[in-house]
Write a protein that holds these residues in place. Structure first.
Motif, PDB file in Angstrom:
ATOM      1  N   ASN A 179       7.659   2.545 -13.177  1.00 35.25           N
ATOM      2  CA  ASN A 179       8.382   3.544 -13.063  1.00 35.25           C
ATOM      3  C   ASN A 179       8.245   4.614 -11.754  1.00 35.25           C
ATOM      4  O   ASN A 179       8.659   6.037 -11.879  1.00 35.25           O
ATOM      5  CB  ASN A 179       8.171   4.558 -14.568  1.00 35.25           C
ATOM      6  N   GLY A 180       7.527   4.090 -11.098  1.00 39.56           N
ATOM      7  CA  GLY A 180       7.320   4.695  -9.695  1.00 39.56           C
ATOM      8  C   GLY A 180       6.382   5.819  -9.915  1.00 39.56           C
ATOM      9  O   GLY A 180       6.098   6.810  -9.004  1.00 39.56           O
ATOM     10  N   ILE A 181       5.492   5.789 -10.834  1.00 34.12           N
ATOM     11  CA  ILE A 181       4.360   6.562 -11.075  1.00 34.12           C
ATOM     12  C   ILE A 181       2.938   5.790 -10.614  1.00 34.12           C
ATOM     13  O   ILE A 181       2.856   5.045 -11.102  1.00 34.12           O
ATOM     14  CB  ILE A 181       4.398   7.211 -12.553  1.00 34.12           C
ATOM     15  N   LEU A 182       2.382   6.711  -9.902  1.00 31.97           N
ATOM     16  CA  LEU A 182       1.173   6.500  -9.486  1.00 31.97           C
ATOM     17  C   LEU A 182      -0.037   7.206 -10.233  1.00 31.97           C
ATOM     18  O   LEU A 182       0.044   8.176 -10.201  1.00 31.97           O
ATOM     19  CB  LEU A 182       0.912   6.348  -7.964  1.00 31.97           C
ATOM     20  N   PHE A 183      -1.117   6.664 -10.108  1.00 28.99           N
ATOM     21  CA  PHE A 183      -2.322   7.484 -10.772  1.00 28.99           C
ATOM     22  C   PHE A 183      -2.646   8.725 -10.148  1.00 28.99           C
ATOM     23  O   PHE A 183      -3.026   9.704 -10.648  1.00 28.99           O
ATOM     24  CB  PHE A 183      -3.627   6.464 -11.008  1.00 28.99           C
ATOM     25  N   ILE A 184      -2.499   8.750  -8.768  1.00 28.73           N
ATOM     26  CA  ILE A 184      -2.694  10.022  -7.961  1.00 28.73           C
ATOM     27  C   ILE A 184      -1.859  11.110  -8.404  1.00 28.73           C
ATOM     28  O   ILE A 184      -2.146  12.197  -8.135  1.00 28.73           O
ATOM     29  CB  ILE A 184      -2.411   9.851  -6.583  1.00 28.73           C
TER      30      ILE A 184
ATOM     31  N   GLN B 267       4.002  -3.602  -6.833  1.00 28.68           N
ATOM     32  CA  GLN B 267       2.803  -3.800  -5.940  1.00 28.68           C
ATOM     33  C   GLN B 267       2.747  -4.988  -5.025  1.00 28.68           C
ATOM     34  O   GLN B 267       1.842  -4.969  -4.111  1.00 28.68           O
ATOM     35  CB  GLN B 267       1.418  -3.770  -6.649  1.00 28.68           C
ATOM     36  N   VAL B 268       3.582  -6.014  -5.345  1.00 32.11           N
ATOM     37  CA  VAL B 268       3.986  -6.899  -4.371  1.00 32.11           C
ATOM     38  C   VAL B 268       5.183  -7.226  -3.620  1.00 32.11           C
ATOM     39  O   VAL B 268       5.578  -8.161  -3.419  1.00 32.11           O
ATOM     40  CB  VAL B 268       3.436  -8.513  -4.892  1.00 32.11           C
ATOM     41  N   GLY B 269       5.845  -5.894  -3.810  1.00 34.52           N
ATOM     42  CA  GLY B 269       6.869  -5.930  -3.088  1.00 34.52           C
ATOM     43  C   GLY B 269       8.090  -5.949  -3.939  1.00 34.52           C
ATOM     44  O   GLY B 269       9.176  -6.319  -3.347  1.00 34.52           O
ATOM     45  N   ILE B 270       8.094  -6.478  -5.038  1.00 31.51           N
ATOM     46  CA  ILE B 270       9.167  -7.028  -6.055  1.00 31.51           C
ATOM     47  C   ILE B 270       9.464  -5.712  -7.155  1.00 31.51           C
ATOM     48  O   ILE B 270       8.689  -5.264  -7.889  1.00 31.51           O
ATOM     49  CB  ILE B 270       8.868  -8.391  -6.877  1.00 31.51           C
ATOM     50  N   SER B 271      10.636  -5.130  -6.850  1.00 33.18           N
ATOM     51  CA  SER B 271      11.081  -4.271  -7.935  1.00 33.18           C
ATOM     52  C   SER B 271      11.611  -4.870  -9.159  1.00 33.18           C
ATOM     53  O   SER B 271      12.920  -4.610  -9.546  1.00 33.18           O
ATOM     54  CB  SER B 271      12.075  -3.235  -7.067  1.00 33.18           C
TER      55      SER B 271
ATOM     56  N   GLN C  82       0.749  -1.143   0.101  1.00 34.45           N
ATOM     57  CA  GLN C  82       0.001  -0.166  -0.103  1.00 34.45           C
ATOM     58  C   GLN C  82       0.947   1.278  -0.119  1.00 34.45           C
ATOM     59  O   GLN C  82       2.052   1.242   0.474  1.00 34.45           O
ATOM     60  CB  GLN C  82      -0.847   0.255   1.209  1.00 34.45           C
ATOM     61  N   ASN C  83       0.272   2.302  -0.646  1.00 34.18           N
ATOM     62  CA  ASN C  83       0.979   3.632  -0.964  1.00 34.18           C
ATOM     63  C   ASN C  83       0.988   4.011   0.901  1.00 34.18           C
ATOM     64  O   ASN C  83      -0.066   3.775   1.548  1.00 34.18           O
ATOM     65  CB  ASN C  83       0.227   4.580  -1.427  1.00 34.18           C
ATOM     66  N   PRO C  84       2.106   4.706   1.188  1.00 31.36           N
ATOM     67  CA  PRO C  84       3.211   5.139   0.720  1.00 31.36           C
ATOM     68  C   PRO C  84       4.416   4.213   0.826  1.00 31.36           C
ATOM     69  O   PRO C  84       5.837   4.692   0.982  1.00 31.36           O
ATOM     70  CB  PRO C  84       3.325   6.676   1.553  1.00 31.36           C
ATOM     71  N   ASP C  85       4.211   3.058   0.666  1.00 24.48           N
ATOM     72  CA  ASP C  85       5.619   1.904   0.690  1.00 24.48           C
ATOM     73  C   ASP C  85       6.452   2.643  -0.315  1.00 24.48           C
ATOM     74  O   ASP C  85       6.223   2.886  -1.595  1.00 24.48           O
ATOM     75  CB  ASP C  85       5.104   0.731   0.725  1.00 24.48           C
ATOM     76  N   PRO C  86       7.807   2.659  -0.147  1.00 25.30           N
ATOM     77  CA  PRO C  86       8.944   3.094  -0.870  1.00 25.30           C
ATOM     78  C   PRO C  86       8.927   2.173  -2.174  1.00 25.30           C
ATOM     79  O   PRO C  86       9.341   2.931  -3.127  1.00 25.30           O
ATOM     80  CB  PRO C  86      10.240   3.203  -0.046  1.00 25.30           C
ATOM     81  N   VAL C  87       8.703   1.046  -2.338  1.00 23.84           N
ATOM     82  CA  VAL C  87       8.842   0.247  -3.393  1.00 23.84           C
ATOM     83  C   VAL C  87       7.902   0.714  -4.645  1.00 23.84           C
ATOM     84  O   VAL C  87       8.318   0.648  -5.708  1.00 23.84           O
ATOM     85  CB  VAL C  87       8.794  -1.329  -3.081  1.00 23.84           C
ATOM     86  N   LEU C  88       6.792   1.368  -4.049  1.00 25.06           N
ATOM     87  CA  LEU C  88       5.884   1.930  -5.306  1.00 25.06           C
ATOM     88  C   LEU C  88       6.513   2.980  -5.823  1.00 25.06           C
ATOM     89  O   LEU C  88       6.105   3.513  -7.081  1.00 25.06           O
ATOM     90  CB  LEU C  88       4.489   2.373  -4.677  1.00 25.06           C
ATOM     91  N   ARG C  89       7.538   3.733  -5.391  1.00 25.27           N
ATOM     92  CA  ARG C  89       8.143   5.102  -6.086  1.00 25.27           C
ATOM     93  C   ARG C  89       9.503   4.703  -6.785  1.00 25.27           C
ATOM     94  O   ARG C  89      10.022   5.689  -7.260  1.00 25.27           O
ATOM     95  CB  ARG C  89       8.226   6.057  -4.915  1.00 25.27           C
ATOM     96  N   GLU C  90       9.766   3.363  -6.567  1.00 26.66           N
ATOM     97  CA  GLU C  90      11.393   3.047  -7.454  1.00 26.66           C
ATOM     98  C   GLU C  90      10.853   2.844  -8.912  1.00 26.66           C
ATOM     99  O   GLU C  90       9.796   2.294  -9.206  1.00 26.66           O
ATOM    100  CB  GLU C  90      11.639   1.692  -6.736  1.00 26.66           C
ATOM    101  N   VAL C  91      11.905   2.987  -9.654  1.00 29.06           N
ATOM    102  CA  VAL C  91      11.990   2.460 -11.082  1.00 29.06           C
ATOM    103  C   VAL C  91      12.357   1.088 -10.883  1.00 29.06           C
ATOM    104  O   VAL C  91      13.566   0.857 -10.316  1.00 29.06           O
ATOM    105  CB  VAL C  91      12.941   3.437 -11.786  1.00 29.06           C
ATOM    106  N   ALA C  92      11.413   0.119 -11.400  1.00 33.00           N
ATOM    107  CA  ALA C  92      11.730  -1.222 -11.149  1.00 33.00           C
ATOM    108  C   ALA C  92      12.898  -1.757 -12.266  1.00 33.00           C
ATOM    109  O   ALA C  92      13.114  -1.066 -13.306  1.00 33.00           O
ATOM    110  CB  ALA C  92      10.369  -1.980 -11.720  1.00 33.00           C
TER     111      ALA C  92
END
Length: 163
Positions: free
Chosen positions: A138-143, A51-55, A8-18
């Motif tokens: 690419n670390g971009i969320l719809f928000i 989204q499952v914690g794997i970059s 869930q946001n704001p987990d940092p993995v969601l903002r990383e470039v995979a």
């Protein structure tokens, strides 16, 4: 197969470039299966590995009506055309929706679970889903892109969520 925890946001993995996938092996195959099972369990239409914690640059998409499950490794949007504007939601941002501008048509190039390259040309809701999932890589969320955000808790996620 296993259902994985959705980050869930704001987990940092969601903002990383995979990171690019370079090994096409049983670990990748298990990740793809788990991601699909997790997406279906959550009644989503797409899921990205972060989204499952794997970059890693891995997505699964299934909007149901016009396509079946599409697995794509190292996806890249190589062509965009037109414009659509509509609601999106996200399994990593519960109870929030937003109106987002996306390309109406896209051509996406990537690899299958065995490393073979393929392309998907699509439009409408499936094009929106691909753009949403590639953004995750690419670390971009719809928000970040939404022109308006609103409470999504009363909406039917299967009709409004991208994931």
């Amino acid at each position: 197969m296993a259902i994985r925890l959705i980050v869930q946001n704001p987990d940092p993995v969601l903002r990383e470039v995979a990171k690019e996938v370079t090994k096409f092996n049983s670990n990748l195959h298990k990740l793809l299966k788990d991601m699909a099972e997790t997406m279906y369990d959550a009644e989503g239409v797409g899921l990205a590995a972060p989204q499952v914690g794997i970059s890693k640059r891995v997505i699964v998409v299934d909007i149901g009506e016009e396509s079946s499950l599409i697995e794509m490794v190292n996806p890249e949007i190589v062509e965009r055309d037109g414009e659509q504007f509509g609601p999106e939601g996200c399994l990593s941002i519960l109870n929030l929706n937003g109106d987002v501008r996306r390309a109406e048509k896209v051509r996406v190039r990537g690899q299958d679970r065995n490393g073979q390259f393929f392309e998907v040309e699509t439009e409408g809701f499936l094009a929106r889903a691909f753009q949403h999932e590639v953004d995750h890589l690419n670390g971009i969320l719809f928000i970040d892109l939404a022109e308006e955000l609103y409470d999504g808790s009363a909406r039917d996620r299967r009709n409004s969520d991208e994931e």
